[in-house]
Scaffold this active site. Structure first.
Site, PDB file in Angstrom:
ATOM      1  N   ARG A  41       0.821  -1.225   0.000  1.00 10.02           N
ATOM      2  CA  ARG A  41       0.000   0.000   0.000  1.00 10.02           C
ATOM      3  C   ARG A  41       0.844   1.259   0.000  1.00 10.02           C
ATOM      4  O   ARG A  41       0.441   2.288  -0.538  1.00 10.02           O
ATOM      5  CB  ARG A  41      -0.935   0.021   1.211  1.00 10.02           C
ATOM      6  N   LYS A 216     -12.132 -12.809   9.263  1.00 11.96           N
ATOM      7  CA  LYS A 216     -13.590 -12.684   9.318  1.00 11.96           C
ATOM      8  C   LYS A 216     -14.295 -13.255   8.103  1.00 11.96           C
ATOM      9  O   LYS A 216     -14.042 -12.841   6.980  1.00 11.96           O
ATOM     10  CB  LYS A 216     -13.955 -11.204   9.413  1.00 11.96           C
ATOM     11  N   GLY A 345      -3.959  -6.365   2.713  1.00 16.08           N
ATOM     12  CA  GLY A 345      -2.673  -5.912   3.219  1.00 16.08           C
ATOM     13  C   GLY A 345      -1.802  -7.065   3.669  1.00 16.08           C
ATOM     14  O   GLY A 345      -0.608  -7.134   3.358  1.00 16.08           O
ATOM     15  N   GLY A 371     -10.941  -5.609   1.536  1.00 18.71           N
ATOM     16  CA  GLY A 371     -12.409  -5.515   1.450  1.00 18.71           C
ATOM     17  C   GLY A 371     -12.846  -4.870   0.148  1.00 18.71           C
ATOM     18  O   GLY A 371     -13.803  -5.323  -0.497  1.00 18.71           O
TER      19      GLY A 371
HETATM   20  P1  ADP Z   1      -5.891  -9.196   4.627  1.00 17.09           P
HETATM   21  O1  ADP Z   1      -5.235  -8.144   5.457  1.00 17.09           O
HETATM   22  O2  ADP Z   1      -4.958  -9.806   3.644  1.00 17.09           O
HETATM   23  O3  ADP Z   1      -7.186  -8.720   3.988  1.00 17.09           O
HETATM   24  P2  ADP Z   1      -7.337 -10.347   6.831  1.00 17.09           P
HETATM   25  O4  ADP Z   1      -7.183  -9.035   7.544  1.00 17.09           O
HETATM   26  O5  ADP Z   1      -8.687 -10.758   6.392  1.00 17.09           O
HETATM   27  O6  ADP Z   1      -6.327 -10.414   5.592  1.00 17.09           O
HETATM   28  O7  ADP Z   1      -6.805 -11.512   7.790  1.00 17.09           O
HETATM   29  C1  ADP Z   1      -5.511 -11.561   8.243  1.00 17.09           C
HETATM   30  C2  ADP Z   1      -5.436 -11.986   9.667  1.00 17.09           C
HETATM   31  O8  ADP Z   1      -6.062 -13.251   9.858  1.00 17.09           O
HETATM   32  C3  ADP Z   1      -4.005 -12.148  10.121  1.00 17.09           C
HETATM   33  O9  ADP Z   1      -3.761 -11.293  11.229  1.00 17.09           O
HETATM   34  C4  ADP Z   1      -3.900 -13.613  10.500  1.00 17.09           C
HETATM   35  O10 ADP Z   1      -3.067 -13.847  11.624  1.00 17.09           O
HETATM   36  C5  ADP Z   1      -5.327 -13.947  10.846  1.00 17.09           C
HETATM   37  N1  ADP Z   1      -5.566 -15.382  10.819  1.00 17.09           N
HETATM   38  C6  ADP Z   1      -5.620 -16.196   9.755  1.00 17.09           C
HETATM   39  N2  ADP Z   1      -5.804 -17.468  10.141  1.00 17.09           N
HETATM   40  C7  ADP Z   1      -5.868 -17.478  11.490  1.00 17.09           C
HETATM   41  C8  ADP Z   1      -6.050 -18.486  12.479  1.00 17.09           C
HETATM   42  N3  ADP Z   1      -6.221 -19.762  12.162  1.00 17.09           N
HETATM   43  N4  ADP Z   1      -6.072 -18.105  13.776  1.00 17.09           N
HETATM   44  C9  ADP Z   1      -5.885 -16.815  14.095  1.00 17.09           C
HETATM   45  N5  ADP Z   1      -5.709 -15.817  13.224  1.00 17.09           N
HETATM   46  C10 ADP Z   1      -5.704 -16.141  11.922  1.00 17.09           C
END
Ligand code: ADP
Ligand code: MG
Length: 391
Positions: A41, A216, A345, A371
């Site tokens: 970013r 989520k 991110g 998102g």
């Molecule tokens: P992005 O930033 O790529 O859009 P998200 O914000 O949706 O991704 O999700 C990333 C987060 O999800 C990370 O902080 C990661 O640690 C967490 N995460 C993924 N799998 C697990 C898990 N099994 N238990 C806890 N946290 C998780």
């Protein structure tokens, strides 16, 4: 929509451009900000900055970091600044652009002529060409999409540029309301994101795989719904997989999952397109990564795919012990010949920060949107893009 790329020195020289970017970058990714090691970013804003500087414009960078309610919850002034101030980005931007950056500091914004008049004066009086305004969410008006606030922000410049694709799904004052008050353009990054993602939706190829992980499920449901007929498989990991497993009454211990989404997950489970991990890595009663058998299965499907969309790490990848799954999937995508669109991110950080793959093959596109990318690909009209078309 008007594009910044259609302007030149004649239109831009001596103009003050309000440049909305997205500095809302995870703390973890901001620990070491160097010119060699920059989260996507941040790296992505430089083409527009360089374009504006080459065309002799002044730039006032606008952004947010964190949510207003979380900023307010941090009562310690020093910690609040440490966690949420945009001053953090001054050094690395100065180095990358070779320009003197003036940071415009405040603790809270007052939407008054006096407050904004002072900022305007300091910009006009300064010999600097690049300014960064402190975090817009230090005040509530940004997230309220407040017109009065947007109008005053607009009064600081001659033109407005949205280069924050990843915030364009939000109705925020500096993304949507502001466009009513000032000639507005899509920046180079926004233009590129719109172009590439629109092409993706139009030219879907099969086998088409959607990989979903992260925290989520509610964020990603739109994508599952919108691609349900089109995609061949949804490879699930991360917290989402835990929610699906809870929906199958699988004991998930203390794993991260979304209780409210269990019923929805149950409905999706009826489809054979939803592929869940067949083995997982567990630590202290928590499922934290996908296991080796799942890595193999997912990698085989990725190898065959002609089209891949990925958002959300497949495990708690901040801890190296649980980054194996996400890294292996990233590597499988790097090897694949299919078209891959990767957003978010944290997901994109796997490529540019963890695996240090800076020169990606043209079949792989890293989107700055998380998102926003999901909503765009899901066919929604993003408010920040819609206003640029309307005004
Ligand atoms: P992005 O930033 O790529 O859009 P998200 O914000 O949706 O991704 O999700 C990333 C987060 O999800 C990370 O902080 C990661 O640690 C967490 N995460 C993924 N799998 C697990 C898990 N099994 N238990 C806890 N946290 C998780
Ligand atoms: Mg994230």
């Amino acid at each position: 929509m008007k594009f910044l790329s259609s302007l030149n020195k004649k239109n831009l020289s001596g103009k003050t451009c309000l440049l909305r970017v997205d500095f809302n970058i995870e703390d973890e990714l901001c620990k070491e900000l160097t010119n060699k090691c920059m989260p996507l970013r941040l790296r992505a804003i430089f083409p527009t900055i360089k374009f504006l500087i080459d065309n002799k414009a002044k730039i006032l960078i606008l952004s947010h970091r964190g949510r207003h309610k979380d900023i307010c919850a941090e009562k310690n002034d020093v910690l609040r600044k440490e966690k949420f101030s945009l001053e953090l980005f001054v050094g690395v931007i100065a180095k990358e652009t070779n320009q003197k950056i003036q940071f415009i500091d405040f603790d809270s914004i007052h939407p008054s002529d006096v407050f904004f008049g002072k900022i305007k004066k300091s910009i006009n009086d300064s010999s600097s060409n690049i300014f960064i305004l402190e975090n817009l969410r230090f005040s509530p008006y940004e997230e309220e999409d407040n017109n009065n606030f947007a109008k005053r922000l607009a009064s600081l410049g001659d033109i407005y540029i949205n280069d924050a694709f990843s915030v364009s799904h939000r109705n925020n004052a500096s993304v949507t309301a502001i466009v009513k008050f000032i000639p507005s353009y899509a920046g180079l990054l926004l233009e590129k994101e719109i172009k590439i993602l629109s092409e993706t939706i139009k030219k879907l190829k099969k086998p088409f795989i959607v990989i979903l992980g992260g925290a989520k499920i509610s964020d990603k449901l739109g994508l599952i719904k919108n691609f349900f007929d089109k995609a061949d498989y949804f490879l699930i990991g991360g917290g989402i997989a835990n929610t699906f497993m809870a929906a199958q009454d699988f004991p998930i211990g203390d794993s991260l999952y979304e209780k409210d989404m269990v019923l929805v997950a149950k409905k999706f489970l009826k489809s054979k397109k939803i592929i869940l991990p067949s083995d997982v890595i567990i630590n202290e009663r928590k499922i934290l990564d996908i296991g080796p058998e799942t890595i193999k299965k997912y990698s085989d499907l990725i190898k065959e795919a002609k089209m891949i969309i990925w958002n959300g790490p497949l495990g708690y990848f901040e801890d190296e012990r649980f980054a194996k799954g996400s890294k292996a999937i990233a590597k499988a995508i790097l090897k694949s010949k299919g078209r891959a669109i990767i957003g978010g991110g944290e997901t994109t950080s796997l490529f540019n920060l963890k695996l240090k793959t800076h020169n990606l093959k043209p079949n792989i596109f890293l989107s700055t949107g998380g998102g926003a990318m999901l909503e765009f690909l899901g066919g929604k009209k993003l408010p920040g893009i819609k206003v640029l078309n309307d005004f």
